[in-house]
Scaffold this active site. Structure first.
Site, PDB file in Angstrom:
ATOM      1  N   ASN A 151       0.855  -1.176   0.000  1.00  0.00           N
ATOM      2  CA  ASN A 151       0.000   0.000   0.000  1.00  0.00           C
ATOM      3  C   ASN A 151       0.895   1.231   0.000  1.00  0.00           C
ATOM      4  OD1 ASN A 151       0.724   0.656   2.694  1.00  0.00           O
ATOM      5  ND2 ASN A 151      -0.936  -0.552   3.533  1.00  0.00           N
ATOM      6  N   MET A 174     -10.012   1.028  -2.351  1.00  0.00           N
ATOM      7  CA  MET A 174      -8.728   1.085  -3.068  1.00  0.00           C
ATOM      8  C   MET A 174      -7.720   1.959  -2.334  1.00  0.00           C
ATOM      9  SD  MET A 174      -9.753   3.710  -6.160  1.00  0.00           S
ATOM     10  CE  MET A 174      -8.071   4.127  -6.597  1.00  0.00           C
ATOM     11  N   LYS A 175      -6.445   1.713  -2.627  1.00  0.00           N
ATOM     12  CA  LYS A 175      -5.356   2.506  -2.066  1.00  0.00           C
ATOM     13  C   LYS A 175      -5.226   3.822  -2.805  1.00  0.00           C
ATOM     14  CE  LYS A 175      -4.361  -0.938   0.563  1.00  0.00           C
ATOM     15  NZ  LYS A 175      -4.858  -0.846   1.959  1.00  0.00           N
ATOM     16  N   ALA A 213      -5.779   5.999   2.447  1.00  0.00           N
ATOM     17  CA  ALA A 213      -4.437   6.597   2.324  1.00  0.00           C
ATOM     18  C   ALA A 213      -3.435   5.960   3.285  1.00  0.00           C
ATOM     19  CB  ALA A 213      -4.517   8.100   2.576  1.00  0.00           C
ATOM     20  N   GLU A 242      -8.042   1.789  12.693  1.00  0.00           N
ATOM     21  CA  GLU A 242      -7.454   0.442  12.666  1.00  0.00           C
ATOM     22  C   GLU A 242      -6.093   0.395  13.357  1.00  0.00           C
ATOM     23  OE1 GLU A 242      -7.203   0.366   8.183  1.00  0.00           O
ATOM     24  OE2 GLU A 242      -5.252  -0.502   8.613  1.00  0.00           O
ATOM     25  N   HIS A 273     -11.321  -3.353  10.975  1.00  0.00           N
ATOM     26  CA  HIS A 273     -10.251  -3.689  10.030  1.00  0.00           C
ATOM     27  C   HIS A 273     -10.011  -5.203  10.073  1.00  0.00           C
ATOM     28  CE1 HIS A 273      -5.898  -4.757  10.031  1.00  0.00           C
ATOM     29  NE2 HIS A 273      -5.889  -4.107   8.889  1.00  0.00           N
ATOM     30  N   GLU A 315     -14.657  -6.100   6.441  1.00  0.00           N
ATOM     31  CA  GLU A 315     -14.025  -6.067   5.131  1.00  0.00           C
ATOM     32  C   GLU A 315     -13.584  -7.460   4.697  1.00  0.00           C
ATOM     33  OE1 GLU A 315      -9.840  -4.074   6.722  1.00  0.00           O
ATOM     34  OE2 GLU A 315     -10.426  -3.678   4.675  1.00  0.00           O
TER      35      GLU A 315
HETATM   36 MG    MG Z   1      -7.063   0.749   6.085  1.00  0.00          MG
END
Ligand code: MG
Length: 388
Positions: A19, A182-183, A213, A264, A321, A340
């Site tokens: 990431n 998405m990153k 981010a 998270e 998370h 997720e």
């Molecule tokens: Mg995250």
């Protein structure tokens, strides 16, 4: 009833992805097995759990501090009043003996893995799925067994790599997901905006797409991105700056109309409380992502929920998370907003067993006792290894 053995195993994470901040290729996860003296079908009942995804195993802390404290404890001191179940709050208290407050770090994940294994063990002793044990313990209705799930990924691809972000999201769509994350922040803004538009061509609308981010932005960059992405009306803008920079979070919350998400990398009730007090998080809108496996386990996570509700937030604003079976049972048992999923990556821990019903961007746990880790094919070899 007593604990006869506690084992820990450091398991490498299969996740050759990056990431904006870290590569997951070196990451490890602590798997814990708590062996009881209760014998069923000729075998002791064993509780399994792991901390979570995205950090490192804590074998040293477990072996040198946490596990000896639990093994030396008077067995009855770790049981509830009925003497038929382990008391997770007492286990947490024993694990924390002689530990100073603050500076939570890896200790919080080490203890999280142990505390969660107690929940797996208790659910197996009651011969029921963990979500049912959790719901009963906290006085929650166990009726709604399906929760919202989204596919997290959206990595960076070099041109000519033979795969694009759109390809990745189409794979998730074919698996039954209609919401995606998405990153961002790993490329210049103009390139990230092109990637967002590519993602939207699969997601359909901003309400089905979040951006993460990974704590990378300073305030100036955070606000530039906020202004640029606001017209897309995205589902949420995640972990914008340093996780402990509540002031930055508050500045963005006051400037950006859409939902923001974070939490998270907060590992304790006081850290989460600081976010609630000073981060300008908005009731009914923003998303909290604290993860029990990284923050002392479910007992502490439930205390975070009580704290959030006292500050006017709704537990449906919580999406822990870590896309895995343990957080699925927690989300169902405690009535959270959802969880997720990382389809295909972060094995053997990421994702759900084949017996879990996954589709239409919802997921439902199976009725296997405990967290059902034994049903997940990728996990079975390490569960065998830790007990060898
Ligand atoms: Mg995250």
């Amino acid at each position: 009833m007593r604990i006869t053995d506690i084992r820990e195993l450091s398991v490498p994470l299969e996740g050759n992805v990056t990431n904006a901040v870290v590569s997951f290729a070196e990451h490890t996860v602590s798997l814990v097995a708590i062996v009881s003296d209760v014998v069923r079908h000729g075998k002791p009942v064993v509780g399994y759990a792991f901390d979570s995804i995205g950090r490192y195993a804590q074998g040293g802390i477990l072996r040198e501090r946490i596990l000896p404290r639990l093994m030396k404890a008077v067995p009855e001191s770790l049981l509830d009043a009925s003497g038929t179940r382990f008391d997770a709050a007492r286990v947490l208290q024993c694990a924390m003996r002689n530990e100073k407050p603050g500076g939570h770090g890896d200790r919080a994940a080490a203890i999280g893995a142990v505390e969660l294994a107690i929940w797996d063990l208790n659910a197996k002793l009651a011969d029921e799925p963990a979500y049912a044990t959790i719901a009963r313990e906290y006085g929650r209705p166990a009726a709604k067994r399906t929760v919202d799930v989204y596919a997290a990924g959206g990595y960076y691809y070099e041109p000519g790599q033979g795969k694009t972000l759109g390809d990745e999201f189409r794979t998730y769509r074919d698996l039954g997901f209609s919401a995606f994350k998405m990153k961002i922040g790993g490329a210049p803004l103009a390139e990230d905006l092109k990637r967002i538009e590519e993602a939207l061509s699969v997601a359909g609308s901003g309400s089905h797409l979040s951006v993460d981010a990974n704590g990378r932005f300073d305030l100036e960059t955070a606000l530039v991105y906020a202004k640029a992405i606001e017209p897309y009306q995205l589902r949420w803008y995640e972990e914008i700056g340093d996780p402990l920079d509540y002031w930055l979070n508050a500045q963005v919350a006051q400037a950006y109309a859409g939902p923001i998400a974070t939490g998270e990398n907060l590992f304790s009730v006081p850290d989460a409380q600081n976010l609630a007090r000073f981060g300008s998080m908005r009731p009914g809108r923003d998303i909290f992502q604290m993860d029990a496996g990284l923050s002392y386990g479910l007992t502490a996570y439930a205390r975070m929920l009580t704290m959030l509700e006292a500050h006017g937030f709704d537990r449906r604003q919580c999406y822990p998370h870590g896309g895995h079976l343990i957080n699925l049972h927690i989300a169902v048992g405690l009535g959270l907003g959802g969880c997720e999923a990382y389809p295909g990556v972060f094995q053997p821990f990421g994702g759900y067993a084949a017996q879990c019903a996954l589709g239409a961007s919802t997921v439902r746990p199976s009725e296997a006792p405990g967290f059902g880790l034994e049903q997940k094919a990728e996990l079975r070899p390490v569960l065998t290894q830790i007990m060898a």
